[in-house]
Write a protein that holds these residues in place. Structure first.
Motif, PDB file in Angstrom:
ATOM      1  N   GLU A  44      91.686 -25.969 -31.601  1.00  0.00           N
ATOM      2  CA  GLU A  44      92.116 -25.379 -30.324  1.00  0.00           C
ATOM      3  C   GLU A  44      93.561 -25.741 -30.003  1.00  0.00           C
ATOM      4  N   ALA A  45      93.968 -26.972 -30.310  1.00  0.00           N
ATOM      5  CA  ALA A  45      95.341 -27.406 -30.052  1.00  0.00           C
ATOM      6  C   ALA A  45      96.324 -26.553 -30.837  1.00  0.00           C
ATOM      7  N   ARG A  46      96.015 -26.314 -32.096  1.00  0.00           N
ATOM      8  CA  ARG A  46      96.901 -25.527 -32.954  1.00  0.00           C
ATOM      9  C   ARG A  46      96.968 -24.064 -32.501  1.00  0.00           C
ATOM     10  N   VAL A  47      95.833 -23.517 -32.101  1.00  0.00           N
ATOM     11  CA  VAL A  47      95.810 -22.140 -31.601  1.00  0.00           C
ATOM     12  C   VAL A  47      96.614 -22.038 -30.305  1.00  0.00           C
ATOM     13  N   PHE A  48      96.433 -22.996 -29.406  1.00  0.00           N
ATOM     14  CA  PHE A  48      97.174 -22.990 -28.142  1.00  0.00           C
ATOM     15  C   PHE A  48      98.680 -23.064 -28.396  1.00  0.00           C
ATOM     16  N   ALA A  49      99.103 -23.949 -29.287  1.00  0.00           N
ATOM     17  CA  ALA A  49     100.540 -24.116 -29.546  1.00  0.00           C
ATOM     18  C   ALA A  49     101.144 -22.854 -30.162  1.00  0.00           C
ATOM     19  N   ASN A 104     101.382 -31.103 -35.583  1.00  0.00           N
ATOM     20  CA  ASN A 104     100.895 -32.477 -35.652  1.00  0.00           C
ATOM     21  C   ASN A 104     100.040 -32.754 -34.416  1.00  0.00           C
ATOM     22  N   VAL A 105      98.753 -32.994 -34.638  1.00  0.00           N
ATOM     23  CA  VAL A 105      97.840 -33.320 -33.539  1.00  0.00           C
ATOM     24  C   VAL A 105      97.433 -34.778 -33.707  1.00  0.00           C
ATOM     25  N   THR A 106      97.607 -35.561 -32.648  1.00  0.00           N
ATOM     26  CA  THR A 106      97.251 -36.982 -32.676  1.00  0.00           C
ATOM     27  C   THR A 106      96.233 -37.258 -31.580  1.00  0.00           C
ATOM     28  N   TRP A 107      95.662 -38.470 -31.630  1.00  0.00           N
ATOM     29  CA  TRP A 107      94.632 -38.861 -30.669  1.00  0.00           C
ATOM     30  C   TRP A 107      94.989 -40.227 -30.113  1.00  0.00           C
ATOM     31  N   GLU A 108      94.942 -40.367 -28.793  1.00  0.00           N
ATOM     32  CA  GLU A 108      95.227 -41.656 -28.159  1.00  0.00           C
ATOM     33  C   GLU A 108      94.158 -42.676 -28.550  1.00  0.00           C
ATOM     34  N   SER A 109      92.913 -42.264 -28.494  1.00  0.00           N
ATOM     35  CA  SER A 109      91.831 -43.050 -29.066  1.00  0.00           C
ATOM     36  C   SER A 109      91.252 -42.159 -30.162  1.00  0.00           C
ATOM     37  N   TYR A 110      90.410 -42.660 -30.999  1.00  0.00           N
ATOM     38  CA  TYR A 110      90.038 -41.934 -32.209  1.00  0.00           C
ATOM     39  C   TYR A 110      89.453 -40.548 -31.942  1.00  0.00           C
ATOM     40  N   PHE A 111      88.699 -40.381 -30.859  1.00  0.00           N
ATOM     41  CA  PHE A 111      88.076 -39.092 -30.581  1.00  0.00           C
ATOM     42  C   PHE A 111      88.551 -38.447 -29.284  1.00  0.00           C
ATOM     43  N   PHE A 112      89.312 -39.156 -28.478  1.00  0.00           N
ATOM     44  CA  PHE A 112      89.627 -38.668 -27.135  1.00  0.00           C
ATOM     45  C   PHE A 112      91.128 -38.618 -26.900  1.00  0.00           C
ATOM     46  N   GLU A 113      91.516 -37.867 -25.878  1.00  0.00           N
ATOM     47  CA  GLU A 113      92.899 -37.708 -25.446  1.00  0.00           C
ATOM     48  C   GLU A 113      93.804 -37.154 -26.551  1.00  0.00           C
ATOM     49  N   PRO A 114      93.562 -35.895 -26.939  1.00  0.00           N
ATOM     50  CA  PRO A 114      94.404 -35.278 -27.973  1.00  0.00           C
ATOM     51  C   PRO A 114      95.786 -34.927 -27.441  1.00  0.00           C
ATOM     52  N   ARG A 115      96.761 -35.037 -28.318  1.00  0.00           N
ATOM     53  CA  ARG A 115      98.136 -34.634 -28.024  1.00  0.00           C
ATOM     54  C   ARG A 115      98.656 -33.885 -29.234  1.00  0.00           C
ATOM     55  N   GLY A 116      99.374 -32.826 -28.975  1.00  0.00           N
ATOM     56  CA  GLY A 116      99.930 -32.036 -30.065  1.00  0.00           C
ATOM     57  C   GLY A 116     101.440 -32.003 -29.977  1.00  0.00           C
ATOM     58  N   TYR A 117     102.071 -32.082 -31.140  1.00  0.00           N
ATOM     59  CA  TYR A 117     103.525 -31.999 -31.253  1.00  0.00           C
ATOM     60  C   TYR A 117     103.826 -30.908 -32.266  1.00  0.00           C
ATOM     61  N   PHE A 118     104.529 -29.876 -31.807  1.00  0.00           N
ATOM     62  CA  PHE A 118     104.746 -28.703 -32.631  1.00  0.00           C
ATOM     63  C   PHE A 118     106.233 -28.358 -32.640  1.00  0.00           C
ATOM     64  N   THR A 119     106.741 -28.060 -33.830  1.00  0.00           N
ATOM     65  CA  THR A 119     108.145 -27.690 -33.991  1.00  0.00           C
ATOM     66  C   THR A 119     108.210 -26.319 -34.635  1.00  0.00           C
ATOM     67  N   ALA A 120     108.778 -25.364 -33.912  1.00  0.00           N
ATOM     68  CA  ALA A 120     108.942 -24.009 -34.430  1.00  0.00           C
ATOM     69  C   ALA A 120     110.376 -23.857 -34.924  1.00  0.00           C
ATOM     70  N   HIS A 121     110.505 -23.444 -36.175  1.00  0.00           N
ATOM     71  CA  HIS A 121     111.824 -23.202 -36.768  1.00  0.00           C
ATOM     72  C   HIS A 121     112.109 -21.706 -36.615  1.00  0.00           C
ATOM     73  N   LEU A 122     113.036 -21.394 -35.729  1.00  0.00           N
ATOM     74  CA  LEU A 122     113.299 -20.012 -35.357  1.00  0.00           C
ATOM     75  C   LEU A 122     114.549 -19.497 -36.072  1.00  0.00           C
TER      76      LEU A 122
END
Length: 155
Positions: A44-49, A104-122
């Motif tokens: 879902e994170a990747r689709v949203f980004a 790049n999707v990371t997790w604050e704890s192993y299963f919870f609090e996802p964060r995504g970092y995405f770089t688009a090369h335009l």
């Protein structure tokens, strides 16, 4: 007498085995749910980004930007800054398709609090640019936490 003691011990040992089996099944189901939820959330994170990048740099959608900014991002980017950002994307036009996105999707704890970092090369006609977005999913929906647009010097 002895047979009664043996049969009651066998019953207790059989009941204990059933309890252990049920406990292992519950733990297994819980772990399956956590891993399944993590995989779904990552997708879902990747689709949203990808959708956010498309809506910003291809569709130049101001409403989408304002609706999906997180609370801190709204304070960092008031409506005038949001309009300026969309105007910049509009000035550059539509980048070459498909857009290359580093995800790049990371997790604050192993299963919870996802964060995504995405770089688009335009790749725009005449020059390139980079759009970096940070996303999170605090409660009920994905949100944009940070947006950075950097142009590259034309050669």
């Amino acid at each position: 007498m002895k047979t009664n003691k043996l049969s009651s011990q066998n019953k207790l040992s059989g009941q204990g085995l059933v309890v252990v089996f049920i406990l292992l099944a519950v733990i297994g189901a819980g772990l399956w749910y956590l891993y399944s939820n993590k995989t779904t959330t990552d997708r879902e994170a990747r689709v949203f980004a990808r959708e956010a990048i498309k809506r910003l740099v291809v569709d130049h959608d101001l409403k989408y930007l304002s609706e999906h900014l997180g609370p801190q991002a709204k304070m960092d980017n008031p409506p005038s800054q949001q309009q300026y950002m969309i105007q910049r994307f509009t000035q550059f036009g539509v980048p070459e398709q498909p857009i290359k996105i580093d995800e790049n999707v990371t997790w604050e704890s192993y299963f919870f609090e996802p964060r995504g970092y995405f770089t688009a090369h335009l790749n725009y006609p005449g020059q390139g640019a980079t759009l970096q977005i940070a996303t999170s999913h605090p409660v009920s929906r994905w949100q944009l936490d940070n947006i950075t647009f950097t142009t590259q010097v034309a050669r």
